[in-house]
Design a protein around this motif. Sequence first.
Motif, PDB file in Angstrom:
ATOM      1  N   ARG A  59       0.848  -1.182   0.000  1.00 30.85           N
ATOM      2  CA  ARG A  59       0.000   0.000   0.000  1.00 30.85           C
ATOM      3  C   ARG A  59       0.889   1.239   0.000  1.00 30.85           C
ATOM      4  O   ARG A  59       2.063   1.157   0.347  1.00 30.85           O
ATOM      5  CB  ARG A  59      -0.933   0.025   1.218  1.00 30.85           C
ATOM      6  CG  ARG A  59      -2.016  -1.047   1.186  1.00 30.85           C
ATOM      7  CD  ARG A  59      -2.811  -1.076   2.489  1.00 30.85           C
ATOM      8  NE  ARG A  59      -3.889  -2.037   2.431  1.00 30.85           N
ATOM      9  CZ  ARG A  59      -5.133  -1.758   2.072  1.00 30.85           C
ATOM     10  NH1 ARG A  59      -5.445  -0.514   1.753  1.00 30.85           N
ATOM     11  NH2 ARG A  59      -6.057  -2.689   2.038  1.00 30.85           N
ATOM     12  N   PRO A  98      -3.917   0.441  -5.505  1.00 33.82           N
ATOM     13  CA  PRO A  98      -2.642  -0.266  -5.328  1.00 33.82           C
ATOM     14  C   PRO A  98      -1.493   0.565  -5.893  1.00 33.82           C
ATOM     15  O   PRO A  98      -1.626   1.145  -6.980  1.00 33.82           O
ATOM     16  CB  PRO A  98      -2.834  -1.557  -6.133  1.00 33.82           C
ATOM     17  CG  PRO A  98      -4.320  -1.733  -6.248  1.00 33.82           C
ATOM     18  CD  PRO A  98      -4.886  -0.343  -6.301  1.00 33.82           C
ATOM     19  N   GLU A 115      -7.272  -4.121   7.442  1.00 32.34           N
ATOM     20  CA  GLU A 115      -6.678  -3.137   6.527  1.00 32.34           C
ATOM     21  C   GLU A 115      -5.219  -3.446   6.241  1.00 32.34           C
ATOM     22  O   GLU A 115      -4.745  -3.255   5.117  1.00 32.34           O
ATOM     23  CB  GLU A 115      -6.807  -1.740   7.132  1.00 32.34           C
ATOM     24  CG  GLU A 115      -6.271  -0.638   6.225  1.00 32.34           C
ATOM     25  CD  GLU A 115      -6.411   0.740   6.839  1.00 32.34           C
ATOM     26  OE1 GLU A 115      -6.028   1.716   6.176  1.00 32.34           O
ATOM     27  OE2 GLU A 115      -6.884   0.830   7.994  1.00 32.34           O
ATOM     28  N   GLY A 129      -5.224  -6.038   3.554  1.00 31.06           N
ATOM     29  CA  GLY A 129      -6.107  -5.829   2.415  1.00 31.06           C
ATOM     30  C   GLY A 129      -7.300  -6.754   2.404  1.00 31.06           C
ATOM     31  O   GLY A 129      -7.834  -7.086   1.329  1.00 31.06           O
TER      32      GLY A 129
END
Length: 539
Positions: A185, A213, A505, A508
Amino acid sequence: MPEPVRQPPPPGDGASSLGRAALAQLVTKASDGLCIIDAQRHFVYANPAACHMLDRPLHELRGTDFLAGIPESERETAKVRYTAQLDGMADSYSGQIRTSDGTVREIVYSNFAMTIDEKPHGIAMFRDVTAPRGAARTAAVLAQTAAQLVGTATTHEILAGIARHAYEGTRAVHAGIAVMGADHRLAFGGFCGHNGSYFGTGCPGWASLAERPPQDMVAAMTAGTITTGSVPGKAIVLPDARAVWQGDPVMAEVAAVTGDGWQVAVCLPLAWANRVIGLLGVCLPAGVAGPSEAELAFCTALADQAAVAVINARLTAEAGRAAATLERTRLARDLHDSVSQALFSMTMHARAAELTLARIDAVGTEELTQSIADLADLARGSLAQMRALIFELRPESMGEEGLIGALHLKAAALAAGEQTPIRVTGPDQLPERDRATEEQLYRIASEALYNVIQHAGAACAFVDVTIDQRARRVTVTVTDDGVGFDPATAGGQGSGLVTMANCAEAIGADLEITSGCGSGTVVAVSMALADIAARSPGA
């Protein structure tokens, strides 16, 4: 007879002719530039070195205003200096000239006046000092960045400082840096333009880029010529970058916030372990075909320093994690050798006492028997919890047991301690393995189980790990039949919701929490198997 008197050679003969030829050769072959300019500021003569610096041949220069080769910001000063020069004032100073392709060179001048054909002319001798001064600036910038690396500045601040150096040390309209984190990220960023410097989430366009991305951002920014994870190559110059960015959904917002006045972008890869992890981008003003050699060398050095800053941050973080891992391993060993063994011994002694009381069948020992039974249950529950704690402390445990085995241990520990049945179902192993990803999935399920025990008042709970082969996704679901809650008003404080969201998070994953007052709770986290494979060390 007396010797005849020899007369000196007439003027204009031999020696003087040789002197003029030597002077002409000296002027022609000199590495410094020499120009003769008339009172109307027109070039009359320029030696080959001057023509090379001005990037125009003599026949194009002759008759043109020398101010055309001076950057607009310095023209008024040049006019005043030239008027004073024709009035007889000799001078030496530093300035700039602009070549036909827009490149700016730093020059040191020596000027004086001379009368030619009874008319005043200006003589200018100048030297190109672009390279040595650029090298000095680069050295100063690198020294400053190196000082920041050992100081207290954050990585975001260092990258913003490097972007500022790229902006101030070149003709850039904007300069920015974006770096991909270990979690694939957008992790770090720095930007500098005419409105100042920014870093992190304050960078223009950060919000739109952070949603995508980083590999998409890098590909869009470079029109597909640079990709993350690839072997780094040379800098890429995109002559129509602004138009390309405006037409790309990934970069459209960045193109909008950077405004007008630029067209060309120079993109330099940042690399770690011989793989691209980010970019330094420099936007040049409209009308400039590309960076000069000095600008490109300067930006390349800055890109290397930016990569060093990121690498330093990652290595520091890894060192911290390694130290934490060593400490966790030490704690796990100490707990196993002391507390765990003591609890196991308590369990054995309690069981021995139960067997002894049962054998002697003594009258009036019911309360004692019950107390020993309670002690045995407490010791067994504490031992199960201690084993689960030791499992979580040992970093290699997830690799040995896998996600399903870890969940079985956690469920057994909680069930033994709280007398709440917890059933775990799932395959022995996931099709794709990555310890870091499995640890985050385990943490999410553990937080959900803690909520079941502490808040739900549930009679039982279920943990299901399912693999959807068609969709190629893994889902971990924790279900209970407790009192439930309203997710809209829970706020996430004290119930582990924030922790679960952060863990999801980080890898992902998609997290979904379904609950209602009196209807129990379902916590489901899912992610693509391809994402797990991509995050594994061997990927």
